[in-house]
Design a protein around this motif. Sequence first.
Motif, PDB file in Angstrom:
ATOM      1  N   LEU A 603      -1.954   9.409  14.840  1.00 46.69           N
ATOM      2  CA  LEU A 603      -2.855   8.665  15.606  1.00 46.69           C
ATOM      3  C   LEU A 603      -3.849   7.951  14.651  1.00 46.69           C
ATOM      4  N   SER A 604      -4.240   6.501  14.885  1.00 44.50           N
ATOM      5  CA  SER A 604      -4.836   5.842  14.077  1.00 44.50           C
ATOM      6  C   SER A 604      -6.394   5.932  14.710  1.00 44.50           C
ATOM      7  N   PRO A 605      -7.251   5.365  13.857  1.00 45.75           N
ATOM      8  CA  PRO A 605      -8.907   5.309  14.519  1.00 45.75           C
ATOM      9  C   PRO A 605      -8.867   4.673  15.663  1.00 45.75           C
ATOM     10  N   SER A 606      -9.466   4.873  16.773  1.00 43.29           N
ATOM     11  CA  SER A 606      -9.530   4.139  17.787  1.00 43.29           C
ATOM     12  C   SER A 606     -10.966   4.069  18.393  1.00 43.29           C
ATOM     13  N   TYR A 607     -11.864   3.483  17.503  1.00 43.33           N
ATOM     14  CA  TYR A 607     -13.343   3.174  17.866  1.00 43.33           C
ATOM     15  C   TYR A 607     -13.332   2.032  18.486  1.00 43.33           C
ATOM     16  N   GLY A 608     -12.836   1.039  18.327  1.00 41.83           N
ATOM     17  CA  GLY A 608     -12.819  -0.115  18.980  1.00 41.83           C
ATOM     18  C   GLY A 608     -11.486  -0.813  19.469  1.00 41.83           C
ATOM     19  N   ASP A 609     -11.283  -2.274  18.919  1.00 42.48           N
ATOM     20  CA  ASP A 609     -10.145  -2.836  19.223  1.00 42.48           C
ATOM     21  C   ASP A 609      -9.120  -2.330  18.228  1.00 42.48           C
ATOM     22  N   VAL A 610      -7.693  -2.873  18.010  1.00 41.76           N
ATOM     23  CA  VAL A 610      -6.837  -2.204  17.372  1.00 41.76           C
ATOM     24  C   VAL A 610      -6.979  -2.695  15.884  1.00 41.76           C
ATOM     25  N   ILE A 611      -6.468  -1.924  15.101  1.00 40.51           N
ATOM     26  CA  ILE A 611      -6.769  -2.046  13.481  1.00 40.51           C
ATOM     27  C   ILE A 611      -6.027  -3.351  13.414  1.00 40.51           C
ATOM     28  N   ASN A 612      -6.705  -4.404  12.539  1.00 38.04           N
ATOM     29  CA  ASN A 612      -5.965  -5.572  11.962  1.00 38.04           C
ATOM     30  C   ASN A 612      -6.398  -5.757  10.443  1.00 38.04           C
ATOM     31  N   ARG A 613      -6.731  -4.771   9.864  1.00 41.33           N
ATOM     32  CA  ARG A 613      -7.112  -4.918   8.159  1.00 41.33           C
ATOM     33  C   ARG A 613      -7.073  -3.332   7.953  1.00 41.33           C
ATOM     34  N   LEU A 614      -6.120  -3.326   6.672  1.00 39.89           N
ATOM     35  CA  LEU A 614      -6.060  -1.994   5.907  1.00 39.89           C
ATOM     36  C   LEU A 614      -6.167  -2.303   4.419  1.00 39.89           C
ATOM     37  N   LEU A 615      -6.743  -1.423   3.881  1.00 42.17           N
ATOM     38  CA  LEU A 615      -7.126  -1.541   2.412  1.00 42.17           C
ATOM     39  C   LEU A 615      -7.266  -0.243   1.816  1.00 42.17           C
ATOM     40  N   PRO A 616      -6.269   0.000   0.780  1.00 39.08           N
ATOM     41  CA  PRO A 616      -6.569   1.357  -0.017  1.00 39.08           C
ATOM     42  C   PRO A 616      -7.827   1.185  -0.954  1.00 39.08           C
ATOM     43  N   ILE A 617      -8.652   2.413  -1.146  1.00 41.46           N
ATOM     44  CA  ILE A 617      -9.615   2.222  -1.958  1.00 41.46           C
ATOM     45  C   ILE A 617      -9.334   3.269  -3.253  1.00 41.46           C
ATOM     46  N   TYR A 618      -9.107   2.405  -4.064  1.00 40.52           N
ATOM     47  CA  TYR A 618      -9.170   3.025  -5.560  1.00 40.52           C
ATOM     48  C   TYR A 618     -10.160   3.156  -6.489  1.00 40.52           C
ATOM     49  N   ARG A 619     -10.384   4.590  -6.752  1.00 40.44           N
ATOM     50  CA  ARG A 619     -11.395   4.920  -7.694  1.00 40.44           C
ATOM     51  C   ARG A 619     -10.842   5.517  -8.867  1.00 40.44           C
ATOM     52  N   ASP A 620     -11.198   5.007 -10.123  1.00 41.35           N
ATOM     53  CA  ASP A 620     -10.679   5.503 -11.323  1.00 41.35           C
ATOM     54  C   ASP A 620      -9.060   5.767 -11.210  1.00 41.35           C
ATOM     55  N   ASP A 621      -8.344   4.745 -10.485  1.00 39.02           N
ATOM     56  CA  ASP A 621      -6.892   4.744 -10.348  1.00 39.02           C
ATOM     57  C   ASP A 621      -6.363   5.930  -9.673  1.00 39.02           C
ATOM     58  N   LYS A 622      -7.475   6.473  -8.872  1.00 39.07           N
ATOM     59  CA  LYS A 622      -6.921   7.522  -7.776  1.00 39.07           C
ATOM     60  C   LYS A 622      -7.149   6.924  -6.562  1.00 39.07           C
ATOM     61  N   CYS A 623      -6.399   7.169  -5.490  1.00 40.34           N
ATOM     62  CA  CYS A 623      -6.739   6.360  -4.215  1.00 40.34           C
ATOM     63  C   CYS A 623      -6.383   7.738  -2.978  1.00 40.34           C
ATOM     64  N   ASP A 624      -7.508   8.368  -2.816  1.00 35.34           N
ATOM     65  CA  ASP A 624      -7.796   9.472  -1.784  1.00 35.34           C
ATOM     66  C   ASP A 624      -8.242   8.837  -0.190  1.00 35.34           C
ATOM     67  N   TYR A 625      -8.607   7.440  -0.400  1.00 38.59           N
ATOM     68  CA  TYR A 625      -9.160   6.931   0.869  1.00 38.59           C
ATOM     69  C   TYR A 625      -8.547   5.558   1.278  1.00 38.59           C
ATOM     70  N   TYR A 626      -8.848   5.237   2.422  1.00 35.78           N
ATOM     71  CA  TYR A 626      -8.318   3.926   2.714  1.00 35.78           C
ATOM     72  C   TYR A 626      -9.484   3.183   3.734  1.00 35.78           C
ATOM     73  N   ALA A 627      -9.599   1.927   3.687  1.00 35.51           N
ATOM     74  CA  ALA A 627     -10.546   1.436   4.687  1.00 35.51           C
ATOM     75  C   ALA A 627      -9.832   0.629   5.763  1.00 35.51           C
ATOM     76  N   PHE A 628     -10.652   0.402   6.911  1.00 34.59           N
ATOM     77  CA  PHE A 628      -9.590  -0.213   7.829  1.00 34.59           C
ATOM     78  C   PHE A 628     -10.912  -1.111   8.816  1.00 34.59           C
ATOM     79  N   ALA A 629     -10.574  -1.833   9.686  1.00 28.89           N
ATOM     80  CA  ALA A 629     -11.449  -2.730  10.236  1.00 28.89           C
ATOM     81  C   ALA A 629     -10.528  -3.199  11.494  1.00 28.89           C
ATOM     82  N   SER A 630     -11.290  -3.575  12.627  1.00 29.58           N
ATOM     83  CA  SER A 630     -10.794  -4.121  13.818  1.00 29.58           C
ATOM     84  C   SER A 630     -11.610  -5.654  14.163  1.00 29.58           C
TER      85      SER A 630
END
Length: 888
Positions: A603-630
């Motif tokens: 299940l994806s986040p459903s706070y608003g409209d469908v997600i149309n942007r996805l970006l991995p969040i890299y910190r110190d060459d590690k990626c534990d999080y992602y950003a999304f937008a609608s």
Amino acid sequence: MSTSLNLEWTFGFNKDIYNGVHSISTSDRNAMVYASSYSCVIYDYESRTQIILQGHRNTISCCQVTSDKRWIITADAGDDPVLIVWDSLTGIPVKTIYNSHANGIIAMDVYTNNDLIVTIGFNEYNNKYLSIWQWTLEDEMLVHTEQILYDDQSLVCFDSGNKSNLASWGDQTITFWEWNNDSFENYTSDIHKVSGSHQIGCFTSTVFLNGNGNTVTTTSEGYVILWEQQTNVKGNITTKYKRKATKIIRLVECRINIAKTTNENYLVLGCADGSIKFYDFTLRIDAWFEDLSAGPIMSLSFNLQQSPSILSSFWSPDFLVGTSDSFIIGVESSCFHEVTSDKRRGTLLLQGVTETAGQIACHPHRPLLAICTGNGKIQLWNYEMKLLLNLRDFSNSIRSHKVDKSSSKSTDIKTFSSLPLCLNFQPYGKLLAIGFQSGTVKLLDCETLVDITTFAPSGQPITTLIFSISGDSFACLDTDNHIILFKKLPLGGYEYIGRVRAHFDTVTSITYGKKNNVEILLSIGADRKCVEYDVISSSVETGVQFADQTQPNSVLDISSRPTASMWHPKQESDVEDRFIVAFESYKFKEYNADSKQCRKTTLSPSYGDVINRLLPIYRDDKCDYYAFASSDGVIGVGRFPLTGNPTQHIGIISHPIELIEIALSGDGNYLFSSGGSDLSINMWKIDVIQSEEPLIDDVNDYLELLEGGRNGNEHNEITDFFYYCQIRSTGEDVMEAREITGTIPVEEISNIMRALGYFPSENEIDTIVNEVRYKNFLTTGVLENEIDLNDFIKLYINYRPIKKIDVDDIENALNVILNRKGNTSEFNWSTIKRELTTFGEAIPAFDYEMYLNSIVNQSNNNNNELKQKLVSPNDLAVSLTTQSDFRQ
């Protein structure tokens, strides 16, 4: 999730609000107040700090400041509007008035004693009302309200010397109000009564002159109208609210946008030619500021200053002006006496976005933010220092056209401005690549914004541009769904490889990734297909190459359309390369990069409209999080791995109207959002609390998504069905003691889901079963043949539709069938039978007859006769959804 998004800075302001920029400078500080999207900003331009006041869900439509600079009042127009009074020293809201006008506030003013506010807004029937509020009261703050009968009136002001006098005006009419106790009296005049033979234009601004009750109205043709109160023979005022236009004088040759008065008895005019002019109350000019060169004046506000004890020449408090070119200029009144024009320009305090905040991009290593605006400008900001470093204007660039000299005719006579639409930084950080409306691609120096290389690969607008991870290639997407590829040359620079169109529907995203340590390019379209491109083998000679020349595209889904994608960051435990696709059904799906098989659905986040942007969040060459937008303005941050757990992501409204783009800073600490028509770019701090403890995917988090929550009806049904499946799988007629394992065979998953009202297709069942069976296969080499209750609940919630099937869904599906049959609006039952028993996942003929009889028996016993009749998709959809079995 131990993560939050905090608005740290906002670039841009609402330049079009009437008098929406205010000085709150005193002897103790130098600051201003302005509205930016749905936030109000207190900007201390001496220390370069912002206090961002958040409390509105709609774009702020009005902003006012009390005469002592202590209180800020903001209001918005839209659903659930609010009026908020803020403490300008602390930024704390001290009073909130909800639903002051049901459909929003469009104009506002505050009386000089600071406790009365007048507003113009719409009620639930869109009737316009003028209301007076005493906000310092605890209850019953509404003093009086009266309907405005003139649709054009959208501005209002108090008489600073008499709280009983007000004026409201629009382009064609002006109304003078007088209120005492609970009564309102008013007198209205229109432009035609006043103008006579003069072409004076439209009313633009109104101000009461200090102390004498007279009023001045300005017009769009540069005229000033003096209204005087009517008096009787003895000289006493008879009816205060009645006024007569006694003078009409053209003071300037341009539109006057705003008029103000000062305590020094000056009438101050802000003009469309960018000038500020000071007149005494007899309309004789005393001072003028004509060298600001910042654009038409939209706001004018004075500092709180003590006047000198001895005035030998012109003096007024220093002031701020806001312009329609998105400049805020600070002006010292003493600069009027300067000789050279350079010293009379004032000081640029803030520069915003003139027209539409568009695409944005962040430098991979430096704190640089590039902004593409709707009027063809590229702004380059240092987002740490909050400084505009460079600006380039492409709005005057004209597309060249060739001329056939033999015939003296142009072969391409169309010329138009080439506006930038998308941009991105090269991973090395030396170049900024820009795609244009004309189909041109430019590579610029990322500091000077000077052209390095120009390509013309397409005749259609370039909407997306991305670089590969290494920077050895970059790809573009145009509005004709061409994938355009460029590769780096051995000696530097890039060359155009070619373009290809591999999708018959809109391409929703393109993304680079690494498969087996080799860079590849993927395109994903609304046709539900994924195409992989062989970047290494592509060349100028061969063109853009597919990874699989015989079967270039892979079907991702049979029912839902993809909306966004990103490459799955490689985790320590990963043994295969994957990419993630977001679907309009509010699902994330992970696919194997080699086989393109679905490995996991969540299940994806459903706070608003469908997600149309996805970006991995890299910190110190590690990626534990992602950003999304609608597209409707929601942004958020989620955590890897994807589980569908609702506690593993957060979302907030970043912009009230629309969201154009998001971008991540190179260090992963900031998320930027571009609001399009609200002319703002917001800078969000990503606060993550790092924990050494492993992520716990607790089933209790999922139970809140079930109807009734934990131990609710749906939870109890799942538990009952699961226990029954355990019994059924060991044999219902067994008399011996049963060995309860707490699991069921994977073959029973589809049976429980259907019993719960979710009817997956055969393709979906295969995907579900494979996800369970191959869950740990790549690490253990063992297939999972059973599933426990908790894992089943997670699986069910992740796969079931977030929205139940309704009449519209069925009608749309039937229209798809109908459209294949030509331009008809109805079709018969035999057509339906052929379609449903032949194509796709065909229904067996016996089952079809049983379903059909169930439908027609509801309305007619003669089934054979009814089956010959024509039926519309809507009639059949309604018939299906009224069946008791369907409703259940």
